[in-house]
Motif scaffolding. Structure first.
Motif, mmCIF file in Angstrom:
data_model
loop_
_atom_site.group_PDB
_atom_site.id
_atom_site.type_symbol
_atom_site.label_atom_id
_atom_site.label_comp_id
_atom_site.label_asym_id
_atom_site.label_seq_id
_atom_site.Cartn_x
_atom_site.Cartn_y
_atom_site.Cartn_z
ATOM 1 N N ILE A 139 0.812 -1.188 0.093
ATOM 2 C CA ILE A 139 -0.104 0.094 -0.009
ATOM 3 C C ILE A 139 0.861 1.229 -0.093
ATOM 4 C CG2 ILE A 139 -2.122 -1.141 1.057
ATOM 5 C CD1 ILE A 139 0.216 0.421 3.218
ATOM 6 N N PHE A 140 0.231 2.389 -0.317
ATOM 7 C CA PHE A 140 1.164 3.510 -0.435
ATOM 8 C C PHE A 140 1.128 3.898 1.314
ATOM 9 C CE2 PHE A 140 -1.004 3.952 -4.678
ATOM 10 C CZ PHE A 140 0.081 3.578 -5.275
ATOM 11 N N LEU A 167 0.199 7.713 2.451
ATOM 12 C CA LEU A 167 -0.828 8.532 2.175
ATOM 13 C C LEU A 167 -2.112 7.694 3.216
ATOM 14 C CD1 LEU A 167 -0.905 8.404 -1.841
ATOM 15 C CD2 LEU A 167 0.004 9.995 -0.261
ATOM 16 N N GLU A 180 -6.838 8.326 0.508
ATOM 17 C CA GLU A 180 -5.894 8.831 -0.674
ATOM 18 C C GLU A 180 -5.653 7.292 -1.427
ATOM 19 O OE1 GLU A 180 -4.091 12.944 1.213
ATOM 20 O OE2 GLU A 180 -3.165 10.992 1.484
ATOM 21 N N ASP A 187 -8.220 6.745 -3.571
ATOM 22 C CA ASP A 187 -8.320 7.512 -4.763
ATOM 23 C C ASP A 187 -7.452 7.139 -5.704
ATOM 24 O OD1 ASP A 187 -10.339 9.006 -3.638
ATOM 25 O OD2 ASP A 187 -8.846 10.388 -2.636
ATOM 26 N N MET A 188 -6.112 6.793 -5.437
ATOM 27 C CA MET A 188 -5.076 6.111 -6.369
ATOM 28 C C MET A 188 -5.825 5.266 -7.109
ATOM 29 S SD MET A 188 -2.957 8.603 -6.265
ATOM 30 C CE MET A 188 -2.145 7.873 -7.673
ATOM 31 N N GLY A 189 -6.520 4.410 -6.446
ATOM 32 C CA GLY A 189 -7.096 3.114 -7.419
ATOM 33 C C GLY A 189 -7.860 3.517 -8.481
ATOM 34 N N PHE A 216 -7.505 6.143 -10.023
ATOM 35 C CA PHE A 216 -6.762 7.254 -10.592
ATOM 36 C C PHE A 216 -7.077 7.418 -12.033
ATOM 37 C CE2 PHE A 216 -2.913 8.355 -13.018
ATOM 38 C CZ PHE A 216 -2.609 9.448 -12.316
ATOM 39 N N LEU A 217 -7.474 6.376 -12.945
ATOM 40 C CA LEU A 217 -7.734 6.532 -14.324
ATOM 41 C C LEU A 217 -9.022 6.808 -14.651
ATOM 42 C CD1 LEU A 217 -5.339 3.440 -15.801
ATOM 43 C CD2 LEU A 217 -4.932 6.014 -16.212
ATOM 44 N N ARG A 261 -8.508 -1.092 -3.151
ATOM 45 C CA ARG A 261 -8.037 -0.129 -4.110
ATOM 46 C C ARG A 261 -7.955 -0.739 -5.337
ATOM 47 N NH1 ARG A 261 -1.864 0.853 -2.766
ATOM 48 N NH2 ARG A 261 -1.884 -1.298 -3.434
ATOM 49 N N ALA A 262 -7.602 -1.825 -5.652
ATOM 50 C CA ALA A 262 -7.512 -2.520 -7.030
ATOM 51 C C ALA A 262 -9.030 -2.521 -7.530
ATOM 52 C CB ALA A 262 -7.066 -4.101 -6.930
ATOM 53 N N SER A 312 -10.303 0.543 -9.349
ATOM 54 C CA SER A 312 -9.921 0.817 -10.676
ATOM 55 C C SER A 312 -10.691 -0.112 -11.493
ATOM 56 C CB SER A 312 -8.428 0.592 -11.061
ATOM 57 O OG SER A 312 -8.084 -0.862 -10.477
ATOM 58 N N ARG A 351 -3.913 16.443 -8.468
ATOM 59 C CA ARG A 351 -3.928 15.145 -9.134
ATOM 60 C C ARG A 351 -2.418 14.638 -9.291
ATOM 61 N NH1 ARG A 351 -7.010 11.401 -11.648
ATOM 62 N NH2 ARG A 351 -6.249 10.644 -13.687
ATOM 63 N N ARG A 376 -0.534 13.980 -5.963
ATOM 64 C CA ARG A 376 -0.953 12.796 -5.403
ATOM 65 C C ARG A 376 -0.226 11.644 -6.057
ATOM 66 N NH1 ARG A 376 -5.896 12.307 -3.304
ATOM 67 N NH2 ARG A 376 -5.904 14.392 -2.467
ATOM 68 N N ASP A 418 5.987 6.421 -2.623
ATOM 69 C CA ASP A 418 5.810 5.408 -1.580
ATOM 70 C C ASP A 418 5.919 3.877 -2.334
ATOM 71 O OD1 ASP A 418 5.059 7.115 0.299
ATOM 72 O OD2 ASP A 418 3.102 6.660 0.695
ATOM 73 N N ASP A 419 5.732 3.753 -3.495
ATOM 74 C CA ASP A 419 5.725 2.381 -4.141
ATOM 75 C C ASP A 419 5.620 2.558 -5.638
ATOM 76 O OD1 ASP A 419 5.432 -0.274 -4.980
ATOM 77 O OD2 ASP A 419 5.018 -0.803 -3.088
ATOM 78 N N LEU A 428 -1.411 0.673 -10.841
ATOM 79 C CA LEU A 428 -2.584 1.105 -10.678
ATOM 80 C C LEU A 428 -2.867 2.106 -12.076
ATOM 81 C CD1 LEU A 428 -2.662 1.906 -7.214
ATOM 82 C CD2 LEU A 428 -4.068 0.433 -8.362
ATOM 83 N N ILE A 431 1.534 15.230 6.247
ATOM 84 C CA ILE A 431 1.391 13.578 6.185
ATOM 85 C C ILE A 431 2.236 13.270 7.566
ATOM 86 C CG2 ILE A 431 2.991 12.906 4.825
ATOM 87 C CD1 ILE A 431 -0.276 11.725 3.759
ATOM 88 N N ARG A 440 0.870 13.875 10.791
ATOM 89 C CA ARG A 440 -0.332 12.845 10.954
ATOM 90 C C ARG A 440 0.205 11.392 11.404
ATOM 91 N NH1 ARG A 440 -4.215 13.272 6.033
ATOM 92 N NH2 ARG A 440 -2.245 12.175 5.024
#
Ligand SMILES: Nc1ncnc2c1ncn2[C@@H]1O[C@H](COP(=O)(O)OP(=O)(O)OP(=O)(O)O)[C@@H](O)[C@H]1O
Ligand SMILES: [Mg+2]
Lengths: 235, 562
Positions: free
Chosen positions: A89-90, A93, A97, A100-102, A104-105, A149-150, A153, B430, B433, B440-441, B448, B554, B557
């Motif tokens: 995972i990120f 974030l 968030e 949200d990245m999931g 993304f597109l 997350r997956a 998408s 965006r 982000r 992070d990865d 994704l 972040i 937090r």
């Protein structure tokens, strides 16, 4: 016609041959399980499908698209999404968030919102923790987050790499329940597992991979009864 | 990513042991520290500056500050012991520290170790003996150390209401003494109103006795008054409606910001010069923060874009045979930014597939390649080689030339404000982000649907743009540029300042630049030793506040939740 068909795929890392002439098909709506020992090449196969590692020879086809030479982000665009092994995972974030990245597109915002609700309904823990930094989630929660997350998408084919790794039995059940739920939502699943027993119970078709080659292909229940499989993977 | 500033969970175990063993340990540790300061030449160098002119030098003060701190440390560890034990232990600590230092006297006078330690000279001996005969001096040094340790311990155990004014007064005295040169400069620049203060407190070289007393007493009084008023003020503040409280707080921030921004106006041109430098570094910090803080791409060749911005301006505006055009600064500035962006993109391509530590080394290589290329004979006809490019005109608005440090400083502030706004917007966009996800990865971000190539190149290009602006202003500040102005050290400074400020935090970039660039400049009087402060700040920061002086949202937090 098969949703995903992999034909005589070879993957090399330098001189090491990780996959040798692997062929496999996944039909729409199925759960296909891929089992095999450590180092058999299971993750390599998923990575090849997602375009993260290059292919030496052979082909990967999704619907009528050839994925073999696509970049990873293009493959995601086609609807093939991987949940990599080890709860990636990120970590810095928040849960929100990450999700949200999931998405993304995606541009269909109304539907994204509905999918958020669906994901939260499937994993209520994530809703409670949506503003928590993901790196501070427990291992099980991180796995749920990676799957949710997956899902955001909006995959047509979900590639799951060892979703039960390192989880307590009760969490394994939870994860596999959610895999069934995801299948009911119409998502096709290719599942890689060490935990052959649970995987084969929900699988329509199972493949056994040994040192880079497919050695067996049977229906899930049949593999559970297979003596060689029992000896090698079911202990 | 392998480049992480990890806040270590390592905690010192509660020290145990008898007071005697602790006294020995503390004494030896601080004694060695004192020896070290003597051997590397700190005492002697600082002996040339005054706390109080002709009365007390900084070197001598430092000589007794070390045992004082040892006393504080010992008293802290032994709060619960009886008074007698505390007293005896503290005296022992002070005697050990003083003894260690005094040992240097015979070593200097009878041994000959100057081959190894240049600082072991007869001036040092004279200083350690406090101007007395060696034997008497050594005795006074040791006794004085014990007294200093005792004072330190006393400060530690006394009630805070008494302690605070004393420490605040001493701290103020230390600050004024350290910054006296700058303060005098500022006060002189301020005209008649300030010259009264100047004459009251200072003479050439530092504070007068009267000045020192005034500073100490004034600071102590202020601290007492503040301590008295604090509680009632807080209570009043808490009673305010939330809207008014927020307004007051924001107004406070705005006033503080305005005070900092306009400070060089009263501070005169030296201060403006320092602030200009701080501004330029902050501008570059904003850029590197995009690369390292947001996108997680560790770039040690960042100075290259600074150089490219500066050389573009030089080539387009200078009155020199190397110039390609004679544009105005304002026309050339956007071009300089674009050229920097283009090079950010270009240099990003070869390092796309490289991660973490390797990326640091690769980018370091790129930065050096640029410098060496500029220096090389091949580029000499175009870029002027080691002789650089001279006669770069100042920017002008109408007939007003921005030639003074103050006017260039305000140009920098405008650019910095724009840059900060831009960085702020992009961080929450965006794209921002996406950078953070990639940081992070990388693999998962890619899995994704994030296009890593595009995302990385955007980070390099945008980061380079900020450095390009800074380089452009740098060129008109110096009016001539040379390859040797663009050393690796600049990249490292920028990296250090964004880490000290707080990786990924915009406020942190500015605070980091003030602390790491501004402070050492103000302490120029102390030559190379000011970098001692620089090093000490970095080490202390990483120990005490690893998330930075102004942590990113972040990270804050994270620590709150952890
Ligand atoms: N990046 C790499 N470079 C070199 N060799 C690799 C790389 N990735 C995997 N391998 C090798 O390829 C083989 C297959 O690895 P893979 O990760 O696909 O196994 P796996 O079946 O997923 O194993 P596990 O169940 O332990 O996850 C192993 O021998 C591994 O060492
Ligand atoms: Mg694997």
């Amino acid at each position: 016609m098969a949703l995903l068909s992999v034909d005589e795929l070879c993957v090399h890392y330098g001189k090491i041959e990780a996959l040798h002439d692997v062929s496999l098909t996944v039909d729409e709506g199925q759960v296909v399980a891929l089992i095999g020992a450590n180092g058999a090449g299971k993750s390599s196969l998923l990575k090849a499908i997602s375009g993260i590692v290059g292919v030496a020879s052979g082909s990967i086809r999704f619907r009528d698209q050839v994925l073999t030479d696509c970049a990873p982000h293009e493959i995601v665009r086609h609807g093939v999404v991987q949940v990599p092994e080890g709860r990636r995972i990120f970590s810095r974030l928040t849960v929100q968030e990450n999700l949200d990245m999931g998405a993304f597109l995606r541009r269909d915002h109304a539907e994204v919102r509905r999918d958020f609700e669906r994901a939260f309904a499937m994993f209520p823990r994530l809703r409670e923790r949506r503003n928590q930094v993901a790196g501070t989630l427990s291992g099980g929660e991180q796995q749920m987050l990676a799957m949710a997350r997956a899902l955001l998408s909006k995959p047509q084919l979900l590639l799951l790499d060892e979703p039960s790794m390192g989880l307590a039995p009760i969490l394994v059940d939870l994860v596999f329940d959610s895999i069934e739920a995801i299948r009911k939502d119409g998502v096709t699943i290719l599942l890689v597992e060490q935990n052959a027993f649970v995987a084969l119970q929900i699988a329509d078709i199972g493949y056994v991979l040994e040192t880079g080659s497919i050695v067996l292909r049977e229906s899930g229940p049949a593999l559970l009864e297979n003596d060689a499989v029992k000896r090698a993977y079911l202990g | 990513m392998s480049f992480e500033i990890v806040s270590s969970g390592f905690q010192h175990r509660q020290r145990t042991g008898t007071p005697l063993s602790q006294a020995l340990k503390t004494g030896i540790v601080f004694g060695v520290l004192s020896l070290y300061l003597a051997l590397v030449g700190v005492y002697l160098t600082f002996d040339k500056s005054w706390v109080v002119v002709n009365v007390l030098s900084m070197g001598r003060t430092l000589l007794f500050v070390v045992p004082l701190l040892a006393g504080v440390q010992f008293a802290r560890l032994n709060r619960s012991q009886s008074r007698a034990v505390q007293l005896g232990g503290t005296l022992l600590v002070g005697l050990i520290v003083g003894g260690f230092t005094a040992c240097l006297l015979p070593v200097i006078l009878f041994g000959n170790l100057r081959v190894m330690f240049v600082a072991l000279s007869s001036p040092l001996a004279k200083m350690l003996a406090l101007g007395l005969t060696p034997v008497l001096g050594a005795a006074v040094l040791v006794a004085g150390s014990a007294a200093a340790a005792l004072f330190g311990a006393l400060l530690t155990v006394m009630s805070p209401t008494v302690r605070r004014p004393i420490t605040v007064g001493l701290a103020a005295l230390a600050v004024v003494a350290l910054l006296q040169e700058v303060l005098q400069l500022i006060l002189r620049g301020g005209g008649a109103a300030f010259s009264f203060i100047t004459r009251g407190l200072f003479q050439y070289g530092g504070l007068t006795v009267r000045g020192a007393i005034i500073v100490f007493v004034a600071a102590a009084l202020v601290s007492i008054v503040v301590a008295r008023l604090r509680a009632p003020f807080k209570a009043r503040f808490a009673e305010l409606p939330p809207g008014a409280a927020r307004f007051l707080r924001q107004a406070g921030i705005v006033i503080l910001l305005a005070a900092i921004i306009f400070f060089p106006l009263i501070g005169g041109s030296f201060v403006a010069q320092v602030f200009l430098l701080v501004g330029l570094y902050a501008l570059m910090g904003m850029g590197l923060n995009v690369e390292v803080g947001l996108a997680g791409l560790l770039d040690l060749g960042f100075v290259a874009y600074f150089a490219i911005g500066a050389y573009t301006i030089a080539l387009l505006t200078a009155d020199s045979p190397h110039a390609l055009a004679s544009m105005s600064f304002w026309a050339a500035l956007p071009i300089a930014v674009l050229v920097s962006v283009a090079f950010g993109f270009l240099f990003g391509i070869p390092v796309l597939g490289i991660r973490g530590d390797y990326l640091a080394v690769a980018t370091l290589g790129i930065g050096e390649i640029v410098r060496v290329l500029v220096l090389s004979d091949v580029a000499q006809p175009l870029l002027g080689g080691a002789q650089g490019i001279l006669n770069i005109p100042s920017p002008a608005i109408g007939s007003f030339e921005l030639a003074t440090p103050t006017s260039l400083y305000f140009l920098t502030v405008c650019c910095l404000a724009l840059a900060t706004y831009f960085a702020f917007r992009v961080q929450d966009s965006r794209l921002g982000r996406t950078w953070m996800a990639m940081r992070d990865d990388e693999d998962v971000a890619q899995a994704l649907g994030i296009n890593l190539v595009k995302t990385k190149l955007l980070a390099y290009s945008i980061g380079a743009a900020f450095a390009g602006v800074a380089g452009a202003i740098f060129a008109v500040m110096l009016k001539s540029i040379f390859p040797h102005s663009f050393q690796l050290l600049i990249s490292i400074n920028i990296l250090a300042l964004i880490i000290v400020g707080g990786l990924g935090s915009l406020g942190g970039v500015i605070v980091g630049a003030l602390v790491l660039i501004g402070l050492p400049e103000l302490l120029r009087e102390f030559g190379e030793y000011r970098f001692l402060l620089y090093g000490a700040v970095i080490v202390a920061m990483m120990r005490l506040k690893p998330e930075g002086l102004w942590p990113a949202r972040i990270r804050r937090r994270e620590t709150a939740d952890a």
